[in-house]
Motif scaffolding. Structure first.
Motif, short mmCIF file in Angstrom:
data_model
loop_
_atom_site.label_atom_id
_atom_site.label_comp_id
_atom_site.label_asym_id
_atom_site.label_seq_id
_atom_site.Cartn_x
_atom_site.Cartn_y
_atom_site.Cartn_z
N GLU A 37 0.83 -1.20 0.00
CA GLU A 37 0.00 0.00 0.00
C GLU A 37 0.87 1.26 0.00
OE1 GLU A 37 -2.90 0.07 3.07
OE2 GLU A 37 -3.87 -1.81 2.45
N GLN A 38 1.97 1.21 0.73
CA GLN A 38 2.89 2.35 0.77
C GLN A 38 3.39 2.69 -0.62
OE1 GLN A 38 6.08 1.68 3.59
NE2 GLN A 38 4.66 0.99 5.17
N ALA A 39 3.66 1.67 -1.42
CA ALA A 39 4.17 1.89 -2.77
C ALA A 39 3.15 2.58 -3.67
CB ALA A 39 4.58 0.56 -3.40
N SER A 125 2.19 -1.22 -14.94
CA SER A 125 3.50 -1.02 -14.32
C SER A 125 3.41 -0.97 -12.80
CB SER A 125 4.14 0.28 -14.84
OG SER A 125 3.40 1.41 -14.43
N VAL A 126 2.27 -0.56 -12.28
CA VAL A 126 2.07 -0.48 -10.83
C VAL A 126 1.83 -1.86 -10.24
CG1 VAL A 126 0.54 0.40 -9.01
CG2 VAL A 126 1.19 1.88 -10.92
N SER A 135 3.03 -9.55 -7.62
CA SER A 135 2.00 -8.93 -8.45
C SER A 135 0.62 -9.08 -7.82
CB SER A 135 2.01 -9.53 -9.86
OG SER A 135 3.22 -9.26 -10.52
N GLU A 136 0.35 -10.27 -7.29
CA GLU A 136 -0.93 -10.51 -6.64
C GLU A 136 -1.10 -9.62 -5.41
OE1 GLU A 136 0.19 -14.34 -8.74
OE2 GLU A 136 1.18 -12.70 -7.68
N GLU A 158 -5.42 1.94 -19.35
CA GLU A 158 -5.04 0.88 -20.28
C GLU A 158 -5.34 -0.49 -19.65
OE1 GLU A 158 -1.01 1.48 -21.46
OE2 GLU A 158 -1.44 3.37 -22.47
N VAL A 159 -6.57 -0.65 -19.26
CA VAL A 159 -6.98 -1.87 -18.55
C VAL A 159 -6.74 -3.12 -19.39
CG1 VAL A 159 -9.38 -1.73 -19.36
CG2 VAL A 159 -8.86 -2.89 -17.20
N ASP A 160 -6.71 -3.00 -20.70
CA ASP A 160 -6.46 -4.17 -21.55
C ASP A 160 -5.09 -4.76 -21.32
OD1 ASP A 160 -4.71 -2.88 -24.09
OD2 ASP A 160 -6.05 -1.49 -23.07
N SER A 161 -4.11 -3.95 -20.86
CA SER A 161 -2.77 -4.47 -20.61
C SER A 161 -2.71 -5.30 -19.33
CB SER A 161 -1.77 -3.31 -20.52
OG SER A 161 -2.05 -2.48 -19.40
#
Length: 358
Positions: A37-39, A125-126, A135-136, A158-161
């Protein structure tokens, strides 16, 4: 005994219908217990810092009204949407349209501003991380932080990515990406009622690449299309509102020359027309041997207003970034006819269709 973190959360629960007034330090404090969350804190924009309202966006009258009904009103007046099925908030809104424009981002920010909500922007990227399981955790943190920041608008650019159809990926990446998608959608489903006061707005120029499971979570799908003549003129006027314009400038005539231009393209034409005047003055000072800017001289006041010639010269340099005859745009329109909420009007229709400002 109440923990310090619990005290922070309790202190900043908004009253129904009241805008959030946290500081950056308070947002950081809310995310202190979780490094993921900090990130995300750097991706958070507070309502007072967003600086975009519906009135600042040229055109898009239909899209703005839909967004008011889907998101703004429930965020501002949650007590009016608390009876029976009305308390089940809209799961998500998809803003889609031709590539090259930033109108979708502007709309999402305006939704947050008008609803007094915090804006949390995320993209691939986030979320994506090369380390196993990270990632999860990033995906889960998006929603856990959003709940702490409620009312909050999660904007997935860019939700498709991030959530494309499984068919796009090969076996080497399928497992990881499927796991991330599953985590995102599980957390998304956790926003079951308006009580969380968290909404998701997704943006894409490739809606046809989205997984059907994702589309079910985006029941409101709004086309942000190329601007028609009326909207192009409105975009011109909004873009030039803070600049001096000669009385001879005819925005209607300029509009006719910008057919097929996106809102971003139109803004760039305006910028080029304005800086052309600054270039002229800079050349004049350069020839006169002036080095730097003297504080006692207001050079801005010496600049002339923007004329029609400036717009024509800018138009000569710039072209549309999207081809109306291109296959990509045709696919967007075809997808909209099948799945979109705002149907594209025929070219000879008198009413104008939606556009983008930036």
């Amino acid at each position: 005994m109440e923990t310090a973190f619990a005290a922070v959360c309790k202190a900043y629960v908004p009253r129904p219908g009241q805008p959030m007034s946290r500081t950056r330090e308070e947002v950081t404090a809310l995310a202190q217990h979780d490094r993921h969350e900090q990130a995300l804190v750097t991706n958070v924009i507070l309502p007072k810092d967003i600086g975009v309202t519906y009135d600042m966006i040229g055109g898009l009258g239909g899209a703005k009204e839909l967004l008011r009904q889907c998101i703004t009103y429930p965020l501002r007046f949650p007590h009016l949407y608390s009876e029976g099925i009305a308390k089940e908030a809209v799961k998500g809104v998809l803003l889609f349209g031709p590539p090259g424009g930033r109108g979708r981002t502007m709309l999402a920010k305006a939704v947050a501003t008008e609803g007094g909500a915090t804006f949390l922007s995320v993209d691939a990227s986030v979320i994506e991380n090369k380390w196993l399981g990270e990632s999860e955790k990033n995906a889960r943190a998006v929603f856990t932080l959003a709940r702490r920041l409620a009312p909050c608008v999660i904007f997935i650019d860019e939700v498709d990515s991030v959530l494309s159809s499984r068919e796009k990926y090969d076996d080497t990446t399928h497992g990881t990406l499927t796991s991330v998608k599953t985590t995102l959608m599980q957390e998304w489903d956790g926003l079951r009622t308006g009580g969380d006061r968290v909404v998701v707005i997704a943006s894409t120029n490739r809606p046809f690449d989205l997984d059907e499971a994702v589309l079910r979570r985006l029941p409101r799908r709004i086309l942000v299309d190329l601007p028609d003549a009326e909207t192009r003129e409105e975009i011109l006027k909004v873009s030039m509102a803070q600049n001096r314009v000669d009385a001879s400038v005819n925005f209607t005539a300029i509009t006719e020359e910008l057919e097929g231009f996106t809102g971003s393209d139109i803004k760039e034409v305006c910028r080029e027309a304005v800086v052309r005047i600054a270039h002229e003055k800079a050349q004049e000072l350069d020839r006169a041997g002036v080095n730097g800017v003297r504080e006692e001289v207001d050079l801005t006041a010496q600049l002339r207003p923007v004329t029609m010639d400036d717009f024509w010269e800018a138009r000569k340099k710039l072209t549309a970034s999207v081809s109306e005859k291109g296959r990509e745009l045709s696919r967007v329109w075809e997808w909209n006819e099948e799945y979109g909420e705002v149907k594209k009007k025929r070219p000879d229709a008198s009413a104008h269709h939606l556009s983008m400002y930036l």
